[in-house]
Scaffold this active site. Structure first.
Site, PDB file in Angstrom:
ATOM      1  N   ASN A   1       0.833  -1.201   0.000  1.00  0.00           N
ATOM      2  CA  ASN A   1       0.000   0.000   0.000  1.00  0.00           C
ATOM      3  C   ASN A   1       0.868   1.251   0.000  1.00  0.00           C
ATOM      4  OD1 ASN A   1      -0.319  -1.383   2.823  1.00  0.00           O
ATOM      5  ND2 ASN A   1      -0.829   0.721   3.321  1.00  0.00           N
ATOM      6  N   ASP A   2       0.649   2.175   0.909  1.00  0.00           N
ATOM      7  CA  ASP A   2       1.206   3.531   0.799  1.00  0.00           C
ATOM      8  C   ASP A   2       2.679   3.613   0.387  1.00  0.00           C
ATOM      9  OD1 ASP A   2      -1.121   3.496   2.302  1.00  0.00           O
ATOM     10  OD2 ASP A   2      -0.362   4.771   3.891  1.00  0.00           O
ATOM     11  N   PRO A   3       3.000   4.531  -0.550  1.00  0.00           N
ATOM     12  CA  PRO A   3       4.400   4.887  -0.770  1.00  0.00           C
ATOM     13  C   PRO A   3       4.889   5.660   0.460  1.00  0.00           C
ATOM     14  CG  PRO A   3       2.966   6.378  -2.002  1.00  0.00           C
ATOM     15  CD  PRO A   3       2.084   5.326  -1.396  1.00  0.00           C
TER      16      PRO A   3
ATOM     17  N   GLN B   1       4.623   0.428   2.149  1.00  0.00           N
ATOM     18  CA  GLN B   1       4.004  -0.482   3.097  1.00  0.00           C
ATOM     19  C   GLN B   1       3.828  -1.835   2.394  1.00  0.00           C
ATOM     20  OE1 GLN B   1       2.191   0.875   6.471  1.00  0.00           O
ATOM     21  NE2 GLN B   1       4.247   1.655   6.130  1.00  0.00           N
TER      22      GLN B   1
ATOM     23  N   SER C   1       3.072   4.388   7.944  1.00  0.00           N
ATOM     24  CA  SER C   1       3.595   5.352   6.966  1.00  0.00           C
ATOM     25  C   SER C   1       4.345   6.539   7.548  1.00  0.00           C
ATOM     26  CB  SER C   1       2.453   5.853   6.097  1.00  0.00           C
ATOM     27  OG  SER C   1       2.075   4.815   5.237  1.00  0.00           O
TER      28      SER C   1
END
Ligand code: NAG
Ligand code: NAG
Ligand code: NAG
Ligand code: NAG
Ligand code: NAG
Length: 575
Positions: free
Chosen positions: A61-63, A78, A122
């Protein structure tokens, strides 16, 4: 970053806003305890992307913490090392010289300390002059999801790959929620900026009931942080603010700015990821430094009706300044639209959108985004189409390229707007309007555009198109990326994503479109990057060499394809 989706109750707030509140539990990622650690046995190649970033397997998921250091681009993200649904999250780490071809390294951060034992969520990277890169991230300290902010530094500053990261015990965690701050909604620290008064500043996303909040913290030494008396910005009825991002943009020109740059030549962009709707919204505004407050311009709606980076699958984005090319680059996560069971079967889930250069539009009202120029190095065989007329009902195939793995740039023109359909001011929601009108219903000026990932007999297709309406005082331009007919598969998410395009058709009768087609992605940039939409699609027939690409027009006004260039894309080297 992201938790368990429980029961939703809907509440009508005012005319158009329907707020989905969670009964006590944050929306976050839906948690599938029985699937989190089901290890990936085989990886299905069918819908894997050839040039959009994705690791060889499992969930992403998230950068996180993107940066440029000693000639190398770093992307952390992630990642679930154990399976293809969210869980067991670590910071995976990949490096590149060109933002397109990537090598993965050892995981940079994983739970190992009391302050991040239940998760390394994150965060961002800041290159501190004289010290080097510092990662700020959210650590989860218990099974009640209590969040704190932590830091990590490279073991060896001379290693351009920054392969090893350490989490010193001294000063960690650097931030715990003060009284009055909700410790289970307290995450995603931003890149820090240094103000003229010698203070470093960062933001942390949060909420108080349904008010979204970005708290501001100050530090002289990057280690001791003090919460400012008031948040930099907050807004009622928006829910949790995830992954805030705050940066200066040039008033004129498309060069990027270092995050600490200030002066009369800049404006500010404030972005947050709204957990309730799961889209990334931003405003353009003014940062009052003496008070450490941000105020959106009156041309930027603050909230769910506001501007989005992207009107499709695009979330938890993060930008960074690239000093090697003087540009600001935006990364965003594009999740799957497939079912969880299919994600497990595929052995992977989630990609990163193509990194985009961002700058302020000449109107000052919005940003413009464009795929980084390095992407063009993957362009292979090129085909062209010029001055092609499209009468109503016409389809013309773009032949000679790999239509499932392509880059297309096209400019459409039309002689008149007289036939434009009348705009009903009730149509404030672009996605609903796209659902209502679509590409199949005959229009006046439009629908016209690209028909991507079309199967041989049109059982499947994903149209990306414009539809123009005549509003009370100006024309309203809609850009749709409609996944409703994208796949014969029924049990999946097939939204009619759409956004309005802020363009003045009084002076020009043209609209441009670029689409990056990559097997299960159609990532489109309308009118030079003013309105952008990323759709995830999983055709069953329009796969590999079976996929076709067309231009089409379903409006009564004839459309001309002034110029179209399309390229077969070579695969990126991502290991
Ligand atoms: C604090 O955050 C948690 C998790 O998001 C949420 O369930 C709770 O309602 C929040 N409390 C307040 C007062 O916002
Ligand atoms: C907000 O949350 C607090 C703490 O949970 C609660 O006491 C208060 O009634 C809530 N306010 C609203 C407007 O819901
Ligand atoms: C918006 O703000 C500008 C100044 O920044 C002002 O000139 C204009 O009148 C404002 N418009 C509205 C509708 O408030
Ligand atoms: C991801 O996909 C689902 C559909 O499966 C969607 O409803 C959700 O909002 C998406 N976005 C994010 C950021 O999770
Ligand atoms: C154009 O309209 C016709 C007639 O409604 C329809 O069959 C066709 O699918 C439409 N084309 C697109 C791209 O939607």
């Amino acid at each position: 970053m992201v938790l368990p989706k429980c029961r939703y109750i809907s509440v009508v707030f005012f005319a158009f806003v329907v707020l989905l509140i969670n009964n006590g539990v944050e929306a976050f990622h839906k948690v599938y305890p029985h699937l989190q650690s089901v290890s990936t046995i085989s990886v299905s190649g069918q819908h894997r992307t050839a040039y959009h970033f994705q690791p060889p397997k499992n969930w992403i998921n998230d950068p996180n913490g993107p940066m440029y250091y000693k000639g190398i681009y770093h992307l952390f993200y992630q990642y679930n090392p154990k399976g293809s649904v969210w869980g067991n999250i670590v910071w995976a780490h990949s490096v590149s010289k060109d933002l397109i071809n990537w090598r993965s390294l050892e995981h940079a951060l994983y739970p190992s300390k009391p302050f991040d034992k239940f998760g390394c969520w994150s965060g961002s990277a800041t290159i501190v002059p004289g010290k080097g890169p510092v990662i700020l991230y959210t650590g989860v300290v218990d099974d009640k999801q209590t969040q704190v902010q932590c830091y990590a530094i490279p073991e060896d500053l001379n290693d351009p790959l920054l392969q090893k990261w350490v989490k010193p015990d001294k000063f960690n965690p650097i931030l715990v929620a003060n009284k009055g701050v909700n410790g289970s909604a307290f995450r995603d620290p931003t890149t820090a900026w240094l103000s003229k008064d010698g203070h470093w500043k960062i933001l942390v996303g949060s909420r108080k009931n349904l008010t979204g909040i970005a708290y501001l913290y100050r530090s002289k030494d990057f280690m001791n942080w003090v919460q400012a008396k008031h948040p930099i910005h907050s807004k009622g009825a928006t829910g949790m603010w995830e992954c805030p991002d705050f940066y200066p943009v040039l008033l004129r020109g498309n060069a990027g700015l270092e995050t600490s740059e200030e002066g009369n030549h800049v404006k500010y962009v404030f972005k947050n990821s709204l957990d309730i709707t799961r889209f990334d919204y931003y405003t353009v505004g003014t940062y009052f430094k003496d008070k450490d407050r941000y105020v959106p311009d009156n041309t930027s709606e603050d909230g769910w009706g506001g501007l989005r980076y992207d009107y499709g699958n695009f979330y938890a984005s993060k930008s960074f300044f690239d000093p090697s090319k003087n540009r600001r680059i935006l990364w965003g996560w594009a999740n799957e639209s497939d079912t969880k069971e299919d994600d497990v079967r595929k052995g992977w889930a989630g990609i990163q959108a193509i990194p985009r250069t961002v700058w302020l539009d000449s109107t000052g009202r919005q940003l413009v985004q464009w795929p980084v120029e390095e992407l063009n190095n993957l362009r292979g065989k090129e085909v062209n189409m010029n001055s092609q007329k499209l009468q109503m009902g016409d389809y013309v195939e773009v032949k000679g390229i790999t239509a499932a793995q392509a880059d297309v740039e096209v400019t459409f023109s039309f002689a008149s707007l007289d036939k434009a359909e009348t705009y009903d001011p009730k149509w404030v929601n672009a996605q609903d309007l796209c659902a209502l009108k679509g590409s199949k219903l005959q229009g006046g000026v439009g629908p016209f555009g690209l028909l991507t990932l079309a199967s041989q007999n049109f059982e499947e297709f994903t149209p990306v198109f414009f539809r123009i309406f005549k509003g009370p005082d100006k024309h309203v331009v809609l850009l749709c990326s409609d996944a409703r007919s994208s796949s014969l598969k029924s049990s999946m998410y097939k939204p009619s994503f759409a956004g309005f395009v802020d363009v003045d058709l009084a002076t020009k009768r043209k609209l441009s479109l670029r689409s990056l087609i990559d097997h299960s992605v159609v990532e489109s940039f309308g009118e030079g990057g003013k309105t952008n939409i990323l759709s995830r699609v999983y055709p069953q027939l329009a796969v590999a060499n079976q996929a076709q690409l067309f231009v089409f027009n379903n409006g009564t006004e004839p459309i001309s394809v002034e110029n179209l260039k399309a390229w077969s894309m070579n695969p990126a080297d991502i290991k």
